[in-house]
Design an enzyme around this catalytic site. Structure first.
Site, PDB file in Angstrom:
ATOM      1  N   SER A 152       3.668   1.319  -3.663  1.00 48.37           N
ATOM      2  CA  SER A 152       5.108   1.482  -3.473  1.00 48.37           C
ATOM      3  C   SER A 152       5.414   2.756  -2.699  1.00 48.37           C
ATOM      4  O   SER A 152       6.036   2.724  -1.650  1.00 48.37           O
ATOM      5  CB  SER A 152       5.828   1.518  -4.823  1.00 48.37           C
ATOM      6  N   GLY A 181       1.846   3.809   6.626  1.00 48.56           N
ATOM      7  CA  GLY A 181       1.184   2.572   7.019  1.00 48.56           C
ATOM      8  C   GLY A 181       0.421   1.917   5.893  1.00 48.56           C
ATOM      9  O   GLY A 181      -0.127   0.839   6.048  1.00 48.56           O
ATOM     10  N   ASP A 186      10.095  -2.763  -6.587  1.00 50.24           N
ATOM     11  CA  ASP A 186       9.649  -2.666  -5.192  1.00 50.24           C
ATOM     12  C   ASP A 186       8.584  -3.729  -4.956  1.00 50.24           C
ATOM     13  O   ASP A 186       7.389  -3.433  -4.910  1.00 50.24           O
ATOM     14  CB  ASP A 186       9.107  -1.266  -4.895  1.00 50.24           C
ATOM     15  N   HIS A 223      10.279  -2.954  -0.063  1.00 51.63           N
ATOM     16  CA  HIS A 223      10.949  -2.210   1.008  1.00 51.63           C
ATOM     17  C   HIS A 223      10.404  -2.549   2.393  1.00 51.63           C
ATOM     18  O   HIS A 223      10.908  -2.065   3.402  1.00 51.63           O
ATOM     19  CB  HIS A 223      10.842  -0.693   0.763  1.00 51.63           C
ATOM     20  N   SER A 226       1.824   1.277   2.732  1.00 51.17           N
ATOM     21  CA  SER A 226       2.726   0.630   1.768  1.00 51.17           C
ATOM     22  C   SER A 226       2.440  -0.855   1.626  1.00 51.17           C
ATOM     23  O   SER A 226       2.110  -1.530   2.581  1.00 51.17           O
ATOM     24  CB  SER A 226       4.173   0.779   2.202  1.00 51.17           C
TER      25      SER A 226
END
Length: 514
Positions: free
Chosen positions: A375, A358, A279, A251, A360
């Protein structure tokens, strides 16, 4: 949980994607740049060929910064934290070995208590108890195997609508021998479950306001940017042939998007990206950047990644991200299906590690073994929370990547077969083949990973039916017991063929269909 034996040897969370909302990632004021059988406990890397298991000998030294982070986050003393990490290094290879030997009777493995000195292994057969005890673990007899629980969860993934307010999360809880469904509306979820073709005695519905969302604007050791304000985290360094790059959350960017590093220097391009469904993504970097087998430990130093052997439930796991640096927790459940506002992601692992906007795409590591990339999650690092990660094995397989490691001069290929939504086991004699058919309703990527018996030569094929006969569309025929393949195809009838070219014994096939 229905158990016949237990044999001994000696705040509700709102889970979201942790986006910064109206605050640009680059404007985050907190951070703007830059895991008795002592004689038998041989450290054999069952899941990653060529990757040595962490040493459990007297000279064992935890990676830098990990003891301090575990002391802080798990409320242990330094002595307890070191003991936990030593026990994990000693017991995880035993768990992997028992998983393979028990095959379809295996019910899962987990560590307890605070110092992880006890390995619990579940089985559906009383006859397995001596083998488990002899290996140095405690045995529990359960009513439902891990493979059966996984099948139930997969059917629930199909039966429950892709809406977080019907079911935000589903996972297999091996410690209770149940499939757990988290939902803010239990009544609605129960209505769908009653219509599903599953054993409802193996399903538990729990009320929860946990509604996961992807962790936008992350780093997995250090920050990078997609566009002007979108910040994410580097997961792990990888190689594809002679090309260098890193894996991160899907993402965080679409295929073709460009990135800049923590210093805003031009960095790379997203070569592949999947979200939702999975993801994950990978970024190929330009020649101004060099891939290193390290993860930031938040203390001005790094942890050297030496492999990707999957840790078991109950093991400690630490996450590195660009907002909150280095934090640790425990692996709770695997193969969780998480419904974000953008859609459902399957095959994630649930942990008690905290994370914030921040973080991910950041790296999750147990001891010196890569586990996956962040994720989504809930909570924060002040009050605690839940974080889900995409297992590293599926990412490497999806893009044909090799993990960059510090174990010798050559990087170690990850033949890891954990973290796949589907798992099959079997036994083959030399010269024989086994077939595992699958009907695929939509086009997309097929991923298969085979672990054969040590010392054998097993090959893996993916075949498709053209209406009259089967033809091979992808193959992995290298020497040795392990194989992996990927193939992008149309909807249709497929099957995996496992062939024992040389040698015989038990095998495990992990697979993911579109």
């Amino acid at each position: 949980m229905s158990r016949g034996h237990a044999v001994t040897t000696g705040c509700v969370l709102l889970v979201t994607v942790l986006t910064l909302g109206a605050v640009p990632a680059g404007a985050d004021p907190r951070r703007n740049a830059p895991a008795k059988a002592k004689a038998k406990a041989k450290a054999e890397a069952v899941t990653v060929p060529g990757t040595p298991a962490p040493s459990a000998g007297s000279a064992f030294k935890p990676p830098p910064g990990m003891v301090e982070a575990i002391v802080r986050d798990l409320a242990l003393s330094p002595t307890q934290a070191r003991a936990r990490l030593l026990n994990e290094a000693r017991l995880m290879p035993i768990a992997a070995r028992l998983s393979r030997s028990l095959g379809p009777r295996f019910g899962g493995a987990w560590l307890r208590p605070k110092t992880a000195h006890t390995l619990m292994v579940a089985t559906t057969s009383v006859s397995d108890i001596p083998q488990i005890v002899e290996a140095g673990a405690q045995a529990e007899v359960v009513s439902t195997s891990l493979a059966e629980l996984t099948s139930i969860k997969q059917r629930l993934d199909t039966a429950l609508p892709p809406h977080p307010f019907v079911s935000s999360v589903r996972y297999v809880d091996i410690k209770t021998n149940k499939v757990v469904v988290l939902t803010p509306e239990p009544g609605r979820a129960q209505n769908f479950i009653r219509k599903a073709d599953v054993d409802r005695s193996s399903v538990v519905v729990l009320p929860s306001t946990e509604v996961p969302r992807p962790l936008y604007d992350l780093v997995g050791g250090t920050a990078y940017y997609t566009g002007v304000t979108s910040r994410c985290s580097i997961g792990f360094s990888v190689l594809k042939g002679t090309r260098e790059g890193f894996v991160t959350a899907g993402h965080c960017g679409r295929k073709g998007s460009t990135t800049t590093g923590f210093n805003r220097v031009e960095q790379g391009v997203f070569e592949g990206s999947v979200f939702p469904g999975s993801d994950h993504s990978w970024v190929a970097v330009n020649d101004r950047w060099r891939a290193t087998p390290t993860v930031n430990n938040g203390e001005g130093s790094t942890v050297v990644v030496t492999g990707a052997m999957a840790a078991v439930e109950g093991a400690s796991i630490c996450r590195s991200g660009s907002t909150t640096d280095f934090h640790c927790g425990l692996i709770q459940q695997r193969d969780a299906s998480v419904t974000y506002p953008q859609g459902t992601v399957f095959g994630l692992t649930r942990t008690s590690v905290c994370a914030e906007p921040g973080d991910s795409g950041g790296s999750l590591i147990s001891l010196d073994q890569a586990q996956g990339i962040a994720s989504g999650g809930s909570g924060d690092c002040a009050l605690g929370g839940v974080t889900y990660f995409q297992p590293i094995g599926e990412i490497l397989t999806a893009y044909g990547l090799v993990l960059k490691t510090g174990a010798g001069d050559a990087p170690q290929d990850a033949g890891i077969c954990t973290g796949y939504p589907g798992t099959l086991t079997g036994v083959l004699e030399a010269g024989r083949s086994a077939y595992h058919p699958r009907n695929v309703l939509v086009p997309g990527v097929h991923s298969g990973c085979l672990n054969g018996p040590d010392g054998s030569d097993f090959d893996l094929y993916l075949e498709k039916h053209d209406g009259t006969s089967w033809s091979t569309v992808a193959a992995s025929e290298g020497a040795g017991p392990d194989a992996r393949l990927t193939y992008t195809g149309t909807a249709g009838r497929y099957r995996y063929r496992v062939t024992a070219t040389g040698g015989s014994g038990a095998y495990t096939l992990g697979f993911r269909a579109p």
